[in-house]
Design an enzyme around this catalytic site. Structure first.
Site, mmCIF file in Angstrom:
data_model
loop_
_atom_site.group_PDB
_atom_site.id
_atom_site.type_symbol
_atom_site.label_atom_id
_atom_site.label_comp_id
_atom_site.label_asym_id
_atom_site.label_seq_id
_atom_site.Cartn_x
_atom_site.Cartn_y
_atom_site.Cartn_z
ATOM 1 C CG ASN A 22 19.099 26.557 1.114
ATOM 2 O OD1 ASN A 22 20.051 26.079 0.502
ATOM 3 N ND2 ASN A 22 19.133 26.792 2.415
ATOM 4 C CB ALA A 23 18.281 25.628 -4.665
#
Length: 208
Positions: A22-23
């Site tokens: 994920n970011a």
């Protein structure tokens, strides 16, 4: 206090090259580590892959997968007074990791995913007289889901923030305690929010 902090994302490999993640930038967790050290506490920081330099004075434990993060936290937690779980742990992994590199065939492929271990919930079940503060990043039914996580992960408090916090230097958070009520709100640079959260912990959780 000696505080365990988790930060950043985890990665779950599909093969030897590709992974799910994920970011998360890790900024909030690292800011909390800096604030806790500045307030005179010891910090054990368990971090997924990020590009941020660790704050001076903390113990840094670098991990990659969710299982690695849990294994490291499980070793450290018994000698800590509490944990702040800011890590954006990858929720799923491939059931069977493929060796080498999955080759393109021109056809659609199907990947069977299973849930990873819930790091904070596992620590919550082992907490004894230690305190647990979780983070909930929610986009829908935010407060309802935050309260659900508060209890399912056996947290003493949970910090609700939104998807807009990802990668941003700023944050807006609501602290929810076991009364299910919002007991504090903080906004601004993540460094400022971190200072406020450490102060809140000192006032409300450190006496456990």
């Amino acid at each position: 206090m000696r505080i365990l902090i988790t930060a950043g994302p985890t990665r779950e490999y599909l093969d030897d090259v590709r992974y799910l993640s994920n970011a998360s930038s890790g900024q909030m967790g690292y800011a909390l580590a800096r604030s806790a050290i500045a307030a005179g506490h010891e910090v054990a920081l368990v971090s997924g892959p990020v590009t941020i330099a660790p704050p001076a004075g903390c113990e840094l434990y670098q991990v990659e997968t969710t299982d690695e993060m849990f294994a490291q936290c499980e070793k450290l937690f018994p000698n800590c007074d509490g944990v702040i779980g800011t890590a954006a742990v990858c929720d799923y992994r491939i059931k069977t990791r493929k060796p080498g590199k999955i080759a393109k065939t021109g056809e659609a492929i199907t990947l069977e995913l299973i849930e990873t271990i819930d790091v904070l919930a596992e620590l919550g079940s082992q907490k004894g007289n230690r305190w647990v503060m979780g983070f909930a990043l929610e986009s829908q039914d935010a407060r309802f889901n935050a309260v659900r996580k508060l209890y399912s992960k056996k947290c003493d408090a949970i910090v609700l923030n939104s998807v807009s916090a990802i990668g941003s230097s700023e944050n807006f958070v609501e602290v929810i305690d076991q009364s299910q009520e919002i007991v504090a709100t903080y906004s601004g640079e993540k460094t400022q929010v971190a200072d406020s959260l450490i102060e809140w912990i000192q006032q409300h959780l450190s006496g456990r």
